[in-house]
Motif scaffolding. Structure first.
Motif, short mmCIF file in Angstrom:
data_model
loop_
_atom_site.label_atom_id
_atom_site.label_comp_id
_atom_site.label_asym_id
_atom_site.label_seq_id
_atom_site.Cartn_x
_atom_site.Cartn_y
_atom_site.Cartn_z
N GLY A 91 -20.53 17.46 40.00
CA GLY A 91 -21.03 18.95 39.71
C GLY A 91 -20.76 19.43 38.12
O GLY A 91 -21.74 19.71 37.75
N ALA A 95 -23.11 20.98 34.77
CA ALA A 95 -22.86 22.40 34.46
C ALA A 95 -23.90 23.12 33.22
O ALA A 95 -23.86 24.40 33.54
CB ALA A 95 -21.27 22.41 33.67
N TYR B 26 -17.36 21.75 41.24
CA TYR B 26 -17.88 22.22 40.06
C TYR B 26 -16.95 23.12 39.63
O TYR B 26 -16.89 23.40 38.49
CB TYR B 26 -19.15 22.53 40.38
CG TYR B 26 -19.87 23.60 39.46
CD1 TYR B 26 -20.26 23.38 38.26
CD2 TYR B 26 -19.76 24.80 39.99
CE1 TYR B 26 -20.66 24.28 37.42
CE2 TYR B 26 -20.65 25.91 39.07
CZ TYR B 26 -20.99 25.49 37.95
OH TYR B 26 -21.50 26.56 36.94
N THR B 30 -14.91 22.70 35.78
CA THR B 30 -15.56 23.11 34.63
C THR B 30 -14.45 24.55 33.89
O THR B 30 -14.74 24.59 32.89
CB THR B 30 -16.81 24.13 34.75
OG1 THR B 30 -16.50 24.78 36.09
CG2 THR B 30 -18.07 23.13 35.18
#
Lengths: 233, 100
Positions: A91, A95, B26, B30
């Motif tokens: 994932g 981004a 994710y 991040t």
């Protein structure tokens, strides 16, 4: 990052077009998963729900390998978590696309993200593609194919009614052996893979009829590889 | 068309765990950067899982499985096709199983 990220119908359709070769890889894997689901005693409805809601072939095969009746949510959930940990690293790579998506666009794109369409999306993104709907466009036909071929495999399993030691179940092993061939990066994999196999063998003897051997082997093997790399560095 | 409650529970647990990896990875990574060591561990996990699945099954399955595995590796190495690997490997296992 010159142009803004979009999410359009055209991008979705482009993804659908790109998904066609990926479907050829999904179909046999789905059939194998359906046959194994029948062998594990899952009904048509249960097979349908598993493939549609989990949508992770390796995790489904691993969980089904030691499926019990009544099923253990803890064992199945934990097995799925360990097998799918690799998805957690995929994932963040996308981004630049995901950060620009809100609501259902983001959550559905993440749901349909698997190894193959992720790789395609990364390549497109790095080549300058700005339409993030491509991932959903490749993902939806793959998900539909996955569910449909799982059901086809479940039908085949019901017709064949194979005994637990029937050679048809070798197909599940063949799937993983094929993946090992694809993953092989040379001598650096010998230690982690050897440790994984040995620990799995030992754990399977100590804790029969559970899927902990896969979790134990995977963790031991990957720690062995990472520690070796750190010591060498 | 039966649906056992325990099976439904296990499927929902798998769904939650899988989506936690897809979406949670994710959201988490991040914001915080995984250390190189964690990254390295996670990169070795797929190979580790597949070896862990395959090894006990091969030992348990005996000669037909070993011949099937060798056939799968050869077919995959030559054709790079998942279809050929699964089909030829399973066919070889089946053939040896019938002949024994």
């Amino acid at each position: 990052m010159s142009q803004p990220v979009t999410f359009t119908w055209a991008g979705f359709r482009e993804g659908v077009r790109l998904s066609v070769p990926l479907l050829i890889g999904t179909a046999p894997f789905g059939i194998v998963c359906g046959i194994v689901a029948q062998g594990a005693g899952l009904s048509y409805l249960e097979t349908f729900l598993m493939s549609g809601l989990v949508y992770a072939g390796s995790a489904q095969l691993v969980a089904l390998a030691t499926w019990t009746h009544p099923a253990s949510a803890l064992a199945a959930g934990f097995a799925a978590f360990v097998v799918n940990l690799r998805l957690a690293l995929m994932g963040p790579v996308l981004a630049p696309w995901f950060d620009r998506l809100r609501g259902w666009r983001l959550w559905t794109s993440l749901f349909v993200m698997v190894d193959q369409n992720w790789a395609l999306a990364v390549r497109a993104m790095n080549a300058g593609e700005r339409d993030a709907a491509q991932l959903l466009g490749t993902g939806v036909p793959m998900l539909l194919t996955w569910v449909a071929t799982s059901m086809l495999g479940r039908v085949l399993g019901a017709g064949l009614r194979p005994a637990p030691d029937h050679p048809i179940f070798f197909a599940a092993l063949a799937v993983f052996i094929c993946m090992l061939v694809t993953l092989w990066r040379g001598r650096r994999d010998v230690l982690p893979w050897g440790v994984a196999g040995a620990v799995a063998l030992l754990t399977a003897r100590l804790l029969p009829h559970t899927s902990w051997y896969i979790v134990a082997g995977a963790i031991a093997g990957s720690l062995a590889g990472a520690i070796r790399d750190r010591v060498r560095a | 068309m039966s649906l056992s409650l325990a099976t439904l529970g296990a499927i929902l647990a798998m769904m939650a765990a899988t989506y936690a990896c897809r979406a949670g990875g994710y959201l988490l990574f991040t914001r915080i950067r995984p250390t190189p060591f964690l990254r390295s561990v996670l990169a070795y996990i797929p190979g580790g899982i597949f070896m862990s699945y395959v090894t006990p099954a091969l030992v348990h399955g005996g000669l037909p499985s070993w011949i099937g595995a060798a056939t799968t590796i050869a077919a995959m190495a030559i054709t790079r096709s998942l279809v050929a690997g699964i089909f030829l490997g399973t066919a070889a296992t089946w053939a040896v199983w019938l002949l024994r």
